[in-house]
Design an enzyme around this catalytic site. Sequence first.
Site, PDB file in Angstrom:
ATOM      1  N   GLU A  52       1.950   1.909  -3.394  1.00  0.00           N
ATOM      2  CA  GLU A  52       0.843   2.483  -4.182  1.00  0.00           C
ATOM      3  C   GLU A  52       0.849   4.016  -4.045  1.00  0.00           C
ATOM      4  OE1 GLU A  52      -3.083   4.026  -3.273  1.00  0.00           O
ATOM      5  OE2 GLU A  52      -3.348   1.895  -2.749  1.00  0.00           O
ATOM      6  N   HIS A  53       1.035   4.516  -2.823  1.00  0.00           N
ATOM      7  CA  HIS A  53       1.111   5.970  -2.625  1.00  0.00           C
ATOM      8  C   HIS A  53       2.321   6.561  -3.357  1.00  0.00           C
ATOM      9  CE1 HIS A  53      -1.712   7.065   0.853  1.00  0.00           C
ATOM     10  NE2 HIS A  53      -2.041   5.857   0.480  1.00  0.00           N
TER      11      HIS A  53
ATOM     12  N   HIS B  36       0.824  -1.204   0.000  1.00  0.00           N
ATOM     13  CA  HIS B  36       0.000   0.000   0.000  1.00  0.00           C
ATOM     14  C   HIS B  36       0.865   1.264   0.000  1.00  0.00           C
ATOM     15  CE1 HIS B  36      -2.136   3.139   2.467  1.00  0.00           C
ATOM     16  NE2 HIS B  36      -2.954   3.024   1.457  1.00  0.00           N
TER      17      HIS B  36
END
Lengths: 437, 447
Positions: B74-75, B71
């Site tokens: 992803e950022h 995650h």
Amino acid sequence: MIRFLVLSLGLILATPVVAAVEIEEVETQGGLTAWLVEDHTLPFAVIDIRFRGGTSLDDPDARGAVHLMTGLLEEGAGDRDSQAFARELESLAASLSFDASDDAVSISARFLTENRDQVMALLRDVLHAPRYDQDALDRVRGQVLSSLRSDATDPDAIAGETLGAMIYGDHPYGSGGEGTIDSVSALTRDDMLAAHDAVFARDRLYVGAVGDITAEDLGVILDDLLGDLPDTGAPIPDPVDPVFQGGEIVVPFDTPQSVALFAQPGIDRDDPDFFAAYVMNHMLGGGGFESRLMDEVRKKRGLTYGIYSYLVPKDLASVYFGSVASANDRIAETVSVVRDEWAQAATDGFTEDEVAAAKTYLTGAYPLRFDGNARIASIMVGMQMDDLPIDYIATRNDQVNAVTVEDVNRVARELLDPEQLQFVVVGQPQGLGEASN
Amino acid sequence: MLISRAAALVAMLCAPPVLAQTMADAVTEFELDNGMQVIVVEDHRAPVVQHMVWYRAGSADEPAGSSGIAHFLEHLMFKGTDTLESGELSSTVAANGGRDNAFTSYDYTAYFQRVAADRLGLMMQMEADRMRNLRMTEDEILSERNVILEERNQRVDNNPRGLFNEQLNAAQYLNHRYGVPIIGWRHEMETLDREAAIEFYDRHYAPNNAVLVVSGDVTPDEVLALAREHYGPIPANPDITERVRPQEPPQNAERRVIYRDARVAQPYVARSYLAPERNSGDQDKAAALFLLSDVLGSGPTAYLKQVLEYDQKVATYVGAFYSGVSLDQTSFDLVIVPAEGVSLEDAEAALDAAIASFIETGVDPEQLDRIKMQLRASQIYALDNVDGIANLYGRALTSGLTVEDIEAWPELLQTVTGEDIVEAARSVLVPETSVTGWLMQDKEVTQ
């Protein structure tokens, strides 16, 4: 569904796609008006019906009555109790959804063409032969009370309730339309019948339909469904002038991340400067990743996951809201950055480039909204409630494009008011204002 | 650019707005030479397109000790590349009137843009660029790490239900990474760094580990040409191997989780059972479980709602959930919110008794017919939202399923019998693989 036309295919990167939704105004024999987008591509249709008034029509002694009444609409009608009603709806593979907001009670019906008559017969009974059986009332009341109990320890809900009470006072907007534990516990079947009569009337009715249905069929359906409703319902309350004290109010609550709402006076939907304000807000806090608040608070400082601001022009008051959440030891810095950005936007305004980018985005993104029958029906009803012309969709982007940097900066100067900007912070913020009781 | 615009215009003028009659009719599948799978979902009603790239890499593919890195990456994918400034990808999408975002789950990470159809080439150019050329500075890493910690605050730590769910999942999986939260455990998130992000990126982000899903006003030929141009030159990563994660041992002890929090106003009971997922070419049991969740918990006439909400009035709310789209073993979940004055203990006992009586009584054939009718209708309603179809394909194709599996599923659901459903309940809803959680108000309420 709608069709779009590409009006220009120049080599400029950002040629906007223009939405050309063909809306037809339908006058029924019985004198009702509806907007229709006829499209027979798929064998189903959506009809959206909205009654102006919503939870603001509550009798002050029966707060929550309109909300609970709306929740009971799917709990049986005519000779069907709630189980029989649900079985019939399921076997028709249709959906009827009911919702109450501050300004309206909404009904949305989605049905296959082959089942249209049976679904409309069901909906007719909902409006004309409601039951409000005591056991259904008690069961749904239990669900509402459970949700109210959860809200009492939810920082977002606490912030919303505190801010609403501060700015709207005794006006219906100043308290949650769901009611309170006490008020909902005291509601009776008579309150449901009174709320039904208060809400459902012809003089406050807006209809949008999309999909596999002709204007003629729609007219017949609507006359049968809505023609026998009373001419008028409960009076709609007067508008309210929200009051903003400025500063920060802290509601102590033991949780690791402080939730902040902020608000100041807004702008009415029919104000000539509405579009300039809309473009301005997009640049300040409305534009997601691209807004100044997101850039300063999230991207540059990592103070939050998200920060947004919204113009909320409601029927009886217009407010400019924002929301953000940061860890207890960082929220003070967040509040200070927001205040600085607010003041700077008011004083220095925005650049030509920022305004151009905002307009490109807003005009380009507009056609992306019309993505499905239910969505289009809902947009059409909203347009009617806002008293917008039927050709609004085709002209809306022109209105955005007509906004100049001078308009934006004048409106920023006039509208943005760091003095009145009121924060409500729920949590255990370090280094922020005094606590409220 | 010019060529694709002209092609789009011709296509638009010539093609009448005819819509496929089934999902499968709207979908075309092909593969690039470098192994990138491509799905096109056509809908020519509006000149709008959704462009998505799904990676077969999610939080369950993370190395131990680095929870949250999928995650976090992803950022970081929104930071710069060799040719894009930090944030420039999103601002370019916005400057073209489009919207973009991304999401991470256990089995996949996906990036998407919605934009006018004639901008598809530009979207692919930028997405292909960040598949290979991601760059980020140390400062950006530190600042963005604070953002994901605030995201965790918002989603989990500020919400007792979020914390409760984390504990339930951790108890459900004894060995599999599904027991670790997607967003990560806070103490591990605090240590995530550039090196961990780059390592995950290099290991998983490659065309032969990705699915391109384009939906909207495009033709398969246009997509193929653009995909070859932009994604085609990226070499396959030969080190991409089949995803094999640590699997569950036999589960033979029922577990109980009691979570107390002063912020809980509405206590409830959550129950989950380890359950088989949809497997390629083998979806029968999952189909029965899918219908079981509908029969038990979907809509007012569902069995558990009838018994516990309407007849016995012991529950304010009861629900049953099963999705089945999952690379490895998943769970079948129940929840019961007791009515006022009913204890968690009594609510749990009533739930167990209702499940037992369901297995005894069997499925009401009329209810099953109604559910199947609704499922058939949902195939028609789904055609109104091609982006939804695109999501469904992206999710399934990164969770071990094939296009054939997806297309067989609706028909498979129609063949499930009441006996199949009861048999699924009997074999899956067993105490040995279950976790029962009580979310309770802390005795000392401090406010």
